[in-house]
Design an enzyme around this catalytic site. Sequence first.
Site, PDB file in Angstrom:
ATOM      1  N   ARG A  88       0.822  -1.208   0.000  1.00 34.13           N
ATOM      2  CA  ARG A  88       0.000   0.000   0.000  1.00 34.13           C
ATOM      3  C   ARG A  88       0.858   1.261   0.000  1.00 34.13           C
ATOM      4  NH1 ARG A  88      -4.835  -2.288   2.473  1.00 34.13           N
ATOM      5  NH2 ARG A  88      -6.448  -0.710   2.538  1.00 34.13           N
ATOM      6  N   ARG A 153     -18.194  -2.495   9.575  1.00 38.87           N
ATOM      7  CA  ARG A 153     -16.846  -2.241  10.076  1.00 38.87           C
ATOM      8  C   ARG A 153     -16.755  -0.834  10.663  1.00 38.87           C
ATOM      9  NH1 ARG A 153     -12.813  -4.168   5.294  1.00 38.87           N
ATOM     10  NH2 ARG A 153     -11.848  -2.190   5.834  1.00 38.87           N
ATOM     11  N   ARG A 164      -9.776   7.446   4.667  1.00 38.40           N
ATOM     12  CA  ARG A 164      -9.154   6.314   3.955  1.00 38.40           C
ATOM     13  C   ARG A 164      -8.957   6.650   2.475  1.00 38.40           C
ATOM     14  NH1 ARG A 164     -13.265   1.894   5.272  1.00 38.40           N
ATOM     15  NH2 ARG A 164     -12.038   0.547   3.912  1.00 38.40           N
TER      16      ARG A 164
HETATM   17  P1  AP5 Z   1      -8.537  -3.393   4.144  1.00 34.51           P
HETATM   18  O1  AP5 Z   1      -9.397  -4.349   4.859  1.00 34.51           O
HETATM   19  O2  AP5 Z   1      -7.548  -3.891   3.151  1.00 34.51           O
HETATM   20  O3  AP5 Z   1      -9.472  -2.277   3.534  1.00 34.51           O
HETATM   21  P2  AP5 Z   1      -9.440  -1.488   2.145  1.00 34.51           P
HETATM   22  O4  AP5 Z   1      -8.291  -1.612   1.226  1.00 34.51           O
HETATM   23  O5  AP5 Z   1      -9.772  -0.125   2.584  1.00 34.51           O
HETATM   24  O6  AP5 Z   1     -10.400  -2.248   1.308  1.00 34.51           O
HETATM   25  P3  AP5 Z   1     -11.812  -2.617   1.667  1.00 34.51           P
HETATM   26  O7  AP5 Z   1     -11.846  -3.942   2.379  1.00 34.51           O
HETATM   27  O8  AP5 Z   1     -12.505  -1.477   2.375  1.00 34.51           O
HETATM   28  O9  AP5 Z   1     -12.468  -2.673   0.221  1.00 34.51           O
HETATM   29  P4  AP5 Z   1     -12.382  -3.736  -0.939  1.00 34.51           P
HETATM   30  O10 AP5 Z   1     -11.700  -3.132  -2.127  1.00 34.51           O
HETATM   31  O11 AP5 Z   1     -11.893  -5.071  -0.467  1.00 34.51           O
HETATM   32  O12 AP5 Z   1     -13.939  -3.797  -1.300  1.00 34.51           O
HETATM   33  P5  AP5 Z   1     -15.016  -4.945  -1.030  1.00 34.51           P
HETATM   34  O13 AP5 Z   1     -14.751  -6.126  -1.913  1.00 34.51           O
HETATM   35  O14 AP5 Z   1     -15.183  -5.175   0.431  1.00 34.51           O
HETATM   36  O15 AP5 Z   1      -7.681  -2.530   5.193  1.00 34.51           O
HETATM   37  C1  AP5 Z   1      -8.278  -1.982   6.368  1.00 34.51           C
HETATM   38  C2  AP5 Z   1      -7.245  -1.198   7.156  1.00 34.51           C
HETATM   39  O16 AP5 Z   1      -6.150  -2.070   7.552  1.00 34.51           O
HETATM   40  C3  AP5 Z   1      -6.548  -0.048   6.414  1.00 34.51           C
HETATM   41  O17 AP5 Z   1      -7.311   1.138   6.434  1.00 34.51           O
HETATM   42  C4  AP5 Z   1      -5.238   0.066   7.216  1.00 34.51           C
HETATM   43  O18 AP5 Z   1      -5.454   0.727   8.446  1.00 34.51           O
HETATM   44  C5  AP5 Z   1      -4.895  -1.376   7.522  1.00 34.51           C
HETATM   45  N1  AP5 Z   1      -4.046  -1.987   6.477  1.00 34.51           N
HETATM   46  C6  AP5 Z   1      -4.363  -3.037   5.679  1.00 34.51           C
HETATM   47  N2  AP5 Z   1      -3.363  -3.324   4.822  1.00 34.51           N
HETATM   48  C7  AP5 Z   1      -2.374  -2.435   5.100  1.00 34.51           C
HETATM   49  C8  AP5 Z   1      -1.083  -2.194   4.531  1.00 34.51           C
HETATM   50  N3  AP5 Z   1      -0.621  -2.941   3.505  1.00 34.51           N
HETATM   51  N4  AP5 Z   1      -0.349  -1.190   5.059  1.00 34.51           N
HETATM   52  C9  AP5 Z   1      -0.791  -0.441   6.095  1.00 34.51           C
HETATM   53  N5  AP5 Z   1      -2.004  -0.596   6.657  1.00 34.51           N
HETATM   54  C10 AP5 Z   1      -2.792  -1.585   6.166  1.00 34.51           C
HETATM   55  O19 AP5 Z   1     -16.322  -4.197  -1.609  1.00 34.51           O
HETATM   56  C11 AP5 Z   1     -16.877  -3.067  -0.956  1.00 34.51           C
HETATM   57  C12 AP5 Z   1     -18.407  -3.083  -1.087  1.00 34.51           C
HETATM   58  O20 AP5 Z   1     -18.775  -2.913  -2.463  1.00 34.51           O
HETATM   59  C13 AP5 Z   1     -19.059  -4.399  -0.630  1.00 34.51           C
HETATM   60  O21 AP5 Z   1     -20.258  -4.119   0.032  1.00 34.51           O
HETATM   61  C14 AP5 Z   1     -19.300  -5.159  -1.952  1.00 34.51           C
HETATM   62  O22 AP5 Z   1     -20.405  -6.038  -1.828  1.00 34.51           O
HETATM   63  C15 AP5 Z   1     -19.532  -4.020  -2.937  1.00 34.51           C
HETATM   64  N6  AP5 Z   1     -19.034  -4.308  -4.289  1.00 34.51           N
HETATM   65  C16 AP5 Z   1     -17.873  -4.942  -4.624  1.00 34.51           C
HETATM   66  N7  AP5 Z   1     -17.741  -4.990  -5.967  1.00 34.51           N
HETATM   67  C17 AP5 Z   1     -18.821  -4.358  -6.491  1.00 34.51           C
HETATM   68  C18 AP5 Z   1     -19.256  -4.087  -7.835  1.00 34.51           C
HETATM   69  N8  AP5 Z   1     -18.522  -4.459  -8.904  1.00 34.51           N
HETATM   70  N9  AP5 Z   1     -20.408  -3.403  -7.993  1.00 34.51           N
HETATM   71  C19 AP5 Z   1     -21.151  -3.008  -6.924  1.00 34.51           C
HETATM   72  N10 AP5 Z   1     -20.810  -3.256  -5.629  1.00 34.51           N
HETATM   73  C20 AP5 Z   1     -19.663  -3.918  -5.421  1.00 34.51           C
END
Ligand code: AP5
Length: 209
Positions: A88, A153, A164
């Site tokens: 990241r 969450r 974020r």
């Molecule tokens: P993390 O859990 O990795 O969160 P993120 O990257 O912010 O990603 P998300 O899980 O929020 O989103 P996603 O892209 O996976 O989307 P999702 O599939 O759920 O990290 C959390 C925290 O941990 C960070 O803020 C940081 O503090 C820490 N951290 C983690 N890794 C780190 C690193 N490498 N370095 C430092 N800190 C770190 O989908 C979202 C929603 O949209 C769902 O409801 C889904 O059903 C919907 N959806 C998905 N695709 C579609 C579509 N095509 N159309 C419509 N809806 C859709």
Amino acid sequence: MNIIFLGPPGAGKGTQAQRICDALNIPQISTGDILRKAIKEGTPTGLKAKEYVEAGKLVPDEVLVEIIRDRLAMDDCKQGYILDGFPRTVPQAEALEKIANIDCVVELAVDDENLIKRLSGRRVCLNCGATYHVSLLGDRTTCEKCGEPLIQRKDDAPETVLNRLTVYHEQTAPLIAFYESRNLLKRFDGMKGMEEVYQSIMETLGAKA
Ligand code: AP5
């Protein structure tokens, strides 16, 4: 195949990574899930990470690099893996180059307005990591995979989501150019439906959808 999923919070990295890992029979390594589990269990890593994760800030690079180094050394990574949420930052990507050979970086692009809508309606299972959206859940309040309750969450609260997104644009988006310069980047339109996104990624990876 060793694959990175790159994209802003809510782009669908977790949703797609889970399905593609099931199809390819490789592990999904989600640093977010690893950190949330550590926080829930109160481990030393969890205690260090809690305030960062809950505020929507990045956990320090050295903590993450150590987690990934240990995880990639496990046997189940020998046939490949998807890194979901790592690297990241540029220092994380540079550290990864020393311990892994990456074959492909899947970038999911979604605009900020849609990301905010997706994250505000997201519900997750803290037990198995499954992700849902309220618009598709109907009356269901439990996980269809393991039966545990679904929750929102803490870092999906509106003000934390904005933080974020800022962190993503400042610290993670530079990785797009980093991987483009290494000829590894494949960009996908994450605004399309989940099925369409899945089919395009599988096609690009040369796997049967
Ligand atoms: P993390 O859990 O990795 O969160 P993120 O990257 O912010 O990603 P998300 O899980 O929020 O989103 P996603 O892209 O996976 O989307 P999702 O599939 O759920 O990290 C959390 C925290 O941990 C960070 O803020 C940081 O503090 C820490 N951290 C983690 N890794 C780190 C690193 N490498 N370095 C430092 N800190 C770190 O989908 C979202 C929603 O949209 C769902 O409801 C889904 O059903 C919907 N959806 C998905 N695709 C579609 C579509 N095509 N159309 C419509 N809806 C859709």
